[in-house]
Structures are given as C-alpha cells and as structure tokens.
Write an enzyme that holds these catalytic residues in place. Structure first.
Site, PDB file in Angstrom:
ATOM      1  N   LYS A 242       0.506  -1.365   0.134  1.00 23.63           N
ATOM      2  CA  LYS A 242      -0.380   0.061   0.460  1.00 23.63           C
ATOM      3  C   LYS A 242       0.864   1.635   0.067  1.00 23.63           C
ATOM      4  O   LYS A 242       0.423   2.512  -0.838  1.00 23.63           O
ATOM      5  CB  LYS A 242      -0.627  -0.453   1.201  1.00 23.63           C
ATOM      6  CG  LYS A 242      -1.736   1.046   1.045  1.00 23.63           C
ATOM      7  CD  LYS A 242      -3.081   1.285   0.399  1.00 23.63           C
ATOM      8  CE  LYS A 242      -3.418   2.620   0.259  1.00 23.63           C
ATOM      9  NZ  LYS A 242      -4.330   2.460   1.419  1.00 23.63           N
TER      10      LYS A 242
ATOM     11  N   LYS B  78      -1.180  11.743   5.042  1.00 26.90           N
ATOM     12  CA  LYS B  78      -1.147  10.682   6.032  1.00 26.90           C
ATOM     13  C   LYS B  78      -0.238   9.913   5.520  1.00 26.90           C
ATOM     14  O   LYS B  78       1.316   9.680   6.476  1.00 26.90           O
ATOM     15  CB  LYS B  78      -3.022  10.730   7.030  1.00 26.90           C
ATOM     16  CG  LYS B  78      -1.853   9.440   7.974  1.00 26.90           C
ATOM     17  CD  LYS B  78      -3.601   8.714   7.738  1.00 26.90           C
ATOM     18  CE  LYS B  78      -3.248   7.289   6.820  1.00 26.90           C
ATOM     19  NZ  LYS B  78      -4.484   6.120   7.437  1.00 26.90           N
TER      20      LYS B  78
END
Lengths: 299, 299
Positions: free
Chosen positions: B174, B242
C-alpha cells in the site's frame, strides 16, 4: 498537395535514418545531409541525393526536415554558416523534428520567416522502433495551413499527429511529456526499492500497482525489465537528461516552478555521473538503489 | 469455512460503514463498534449488534475487522485499554484494513500472537465508491492459511485480493502504491502547469500525453477534472498526506532513500497548509500553480 515535393532531410541518426528511408519508400524525392557521411552514402544507395551542406539541401528541396540531437545543433544547421538560411527560397517549409527548447524553436521560426520560410516544430516520441515502423507520435507547433500541407508527409512517419498550437507549442508539449514520463519512472523506482527493502517480492508490488490506480504506461512497458535488472534502451537516459534540461530552461523562460522536474533532472544527472547514459531511462531505479545503499551504510 | 463466523467490525467511517453493510447484506452476523455512536445505531437498525468497546467486540466475535484512520488508532483499538487484546480468544483472527505503518502492523500482530490470535494487515484502495460497491483492491500481509480462511469474507468487500507476503507486506505494498500515485500526480501537475505557462491549451497537453508513453491511470481518471478546476474528492489530500508520512517512516525503518517521496510529502504538506485537506489529492496541481505564481512575482 497534388504533386510530391522534394524533401530535404538532415540528421540521419538512430531516428532520422529510418524516417528518411520511410519517405524514400513512400516515393518521395529526397536530398540528404548528415555530419557523418556513412549514413549519407547508405541513403544514397537507397535512392536519395547526397548534399554537402544544409544550404545545399535547402537549395534543392522545398520542404526541409531536420532530426538533430539538441537546440545548438538546430541553431547551427538552420541559421549557421552554410546553414539552411543561406539556401532557402520564399515559400519553402521547414519542419524540425528534433527535441529542442521551445524558445529556440520560436527564434528559428522567426529568423526563417524573414526569408519567407514557414516553420513547424514537430518533435517525436515512440523511439527507434516507432521511427522504423512509421508509428511515431508527432507533436506539432505552427500555422494550421502549413500543418495541413505537410500532414500527408508526416503521416508517412507517424501515426498520431497533433497540432498543438503556434510555433514552439509542439516542443512545449514534448517537454510536458518528458516531465510526466520522468516522474512516473521515479515513482516506480521508489515504489520498487521501498518494497524490496521492506522484503516484499517486486513482482507482487508490480502486479498490484499495475492493476490499480497506480498504473502507468511506463510501468506496463518497463516494469518487468526493471525487476529482471535489464536496462537496455529503449530510451537512453542521456537523452532524457538532455530533455529535462530543456524542461528546466523552458520552466525558467515561462516562470513555472517545477520541483518534481528539478528533482528528476538531478536524479537523471546522477545516472550520467555513474556512466549510465547509454542505459534505458528506467535505470533511475539504480540511482534510488544507490542512494538507499548509502543510507544503509550510514546506519 | 462451512459455518459463517460472527464478524466484529470497528471503524464505521466513510469506508468502514459501507463495508460493514455489505457484510450484513451477505448474511454475516455482525458486532459493531465506533467512536461516534451514530453509525453504530445506523448499523444496528440494519441488523448488527452494537458493542461498547473493542474488548466487547472481540469477546462476541471470532473474526475482527478494523478500518481506522491511522497507526495510533489501530494501536489503541488493538492493544489499548478496553482494546481487542482484552477480549480475544485463542484461535480468533484479526484483519486490520486501515492504512498504517508496516512496522506497526508487525508490532500489533506480534502482540496478539501471544494471545493465540492470527493477524492479517489488509489495507484497501478504491475509495468510497469501491467500498460501497464491494470492488476494493485489498493488499494482504500474513499467513497463507489465515488468508485462505478469511478470503471468502474479503471477497464480499473487494474484487482484487492479493496476498503480498507475511505480516506488514500488505501495508508495504500500500505504501508503494501511494508513492507511485503521488509522483504520477505531481508529474501531471507539472506537465499541465508548464504547458499552460507556455501558452498551450491544457486539453491538448492531456490528449497527447494520455495517448502515449506518459499515460497513467491517475491521468485518465483525474486529468479532465483538473483542467476544469474540479477538485472534489475522490481521495482527500489529507489522507494521502498521512499515507506519505507512513511512506517516509517506512523508508527510514528499512533504510530506503526516497527523494521523490520526500518531495511529494512536502508538496502534499503544502496542500494541508493551504487548507486544501478536503480537496482531492490531484489539487497538488494548485500547489505547483502557487509556486509558479510566486516565481512570476519574483521577476
């Protein structure tokens, strides 16, 4: 154009030679010139007329095409001693298919306009295979009427031919293209190195990323070779480095601030410093590996 | 799995709520918990059993799924007071579908392994639409046997489900994905700004680039909206920011040096400083415009 023009072709390199060949095969009369004479003789054997200077090419043709390495080469061939400008006639068309600075393309077009010559900047992408197969993409800047006149000839050389705007616009779009490709490559390089450092099989990283939102054409085309450590060009990194230099000059000229392009320029410069100029531009992956190896050593 | 498990689901946000709904609709028994109680009541009306703490969810289910904002949230819910660790039984499975640091995923898995719980990290991509339609991509890290046991349930939530390696590998892939997407976006932003500054119609830049070697999925999906100045998410820039923070932490942890990711982190940080956290991540284009406007003023 009902009758076929005589085409002058200057710059018979990896790209130019097969392009000139395709024009000959399409039945055009060709006058050719090149700094190294070997390619000229090759083309002459295939039916082209050899010429000894850009000025002679200009005198003997009414459409001149150049395919040269960089901006200074185009300036010299077009405007230098024994350059095109010394042989052109009013009504000639000049299409430069080199990748050069948009600002230089505009300067050359303005200088030749004073001689009644209409110019197109028409940089290409698609590599040597595209040049051989006549499937290049051609990004054109110039007047629409001139574009329409030359289009049938460009269609011999390429498949996707787009008029992007006035003189310089073709080079600008090529510069945009080279920024995007460079950053797509750097993104792939960093993704693969991060995955590998964290212990994930690069094949899995590539499979997952290429199947989703992270997909890019460079990933599809170059990704599998990167994983196998194959960096045969493809597109030589020294050429992309040159193009990124054009990008930065162009950004300065038009007051664009492009931090990603600046970083790409540095990383592609590192490839040259490592002697990797002849490797495919996807070898930027090796620069990221090198930086990461240095990072590991510092711990 | 012949009989259907009771599934605990914690984190009923933009992603989690539709995912939980899809599990209910597929016939699973659900125990749900969320910090804000409104979503819990909504799901309870749809047939889920409400719970008052992660520990209670763990006591009443044998597969626990979380979908939370960031690493500290997962640490708190899994290992904190009244956390999962206080309610789990030997043999339970915990699948965390949040996007968090791979190192934290490994820590949580190790802590819960001591209670006989097997963990999967299973971050997702595909956005709220993917969550609603059950078409998410799911990148899984963990044991193959556990993966196989949970796969039928993940197939209710997503379409592409890949086991990437041991615990942490799903989060690593990811992170790789988020680097690649960020740099593809920055490349597009700089290409479009450069073209615009040099006076070329952005529609032409996008058409030419997306038809060639510069193509990317983000270009296909977001490009047309960028040109129209539409920055509705999509994927909120504050979430990608983030994620880039996770990328940099992960790079540090595994001694990878990622200059592109570092630049992306800075540029995505600038989006937050401008108050553009709720805009789509493609609004990084506006950061490049802002830098270029400053460049123009300094001349």
């Amino acid at each position: 154009m009902t009758e076929k023009r005589t085409i002058g072709f200057i710059g018979l390199g990896v790209m130019g030679k097969p392009m000139a060949r395709n024009l000959l095969e399409a039945g055009y009369t060709l006058v050719v010139h090149n700094r190294s004479r070997e390619s000229v003789q090759e083309l002459a054997q295939a039916g082209a007329q050899p010429a000894h200077s850009p000025a002679q090419v200009a005198r003997e043709s009414d459409l001149i095409i150049t395919c040269l390495p960089d901006s200074p080469d185009v300036e010299l061939v077009a405007l230098g001693e024994q350059g095109l400008i010394e042989g052109v006639q009013h009504g000639d068309i000049y299409a430069d298919m080199s990748t050069i600075a948009p600002t230089v393309a505009v300067e050359v077009a303005e200088a030749l306009a004073e001689k009644g010559v209409q110019c197109l900047d028409a940089p290409i992408s698609g590599g040597d295979v595209g040049a051989q197969e006549g499937t290049l993409s051609i990004m054109v800047g110039g007047d629409a009427v001139v574009f329409d006149a030359v289009k049938p000839i460009l269609e011999v050389l390429g498949r996707t031919i787009v008029l992007c705007g006035p003189n310089g616009a073709g080079q600008t779009v090529k510069a945009c293209n080279q920024v995007q490709v460079a950053l797509n490559l750097i993104g792939m390089a960093e993704a693969l190195v991060l995955g590998q450092k964290a212990g994930v099989d690069p094949t899995i990283v590539l499979d997952v990323l290429s199947g989703g939102f992270a997909q890019s054409r460079v990933m599809d085309v170059r990704g599998p070779n990167i994983i196998r450590g194959i960096f045969e060009p493809g597109f030589r990194s020294e050429l992309h480095y040159k193009d990124l230099n054009i990008v930065r000059e162009t950004a300065r000229a038009y007051q664009a601030s492009l931090p990603g392009a600046a970083l790409a320029h540095e990383l592609f410069g590192a490839m040259q410093a490592q002697g990797w100029g002849d490797l495919d531009h996807s070898a930027v992956t090796r620069v990221i590996e090198l930086l990461s190896a240095a990072e590991a050593r510092s711990h």
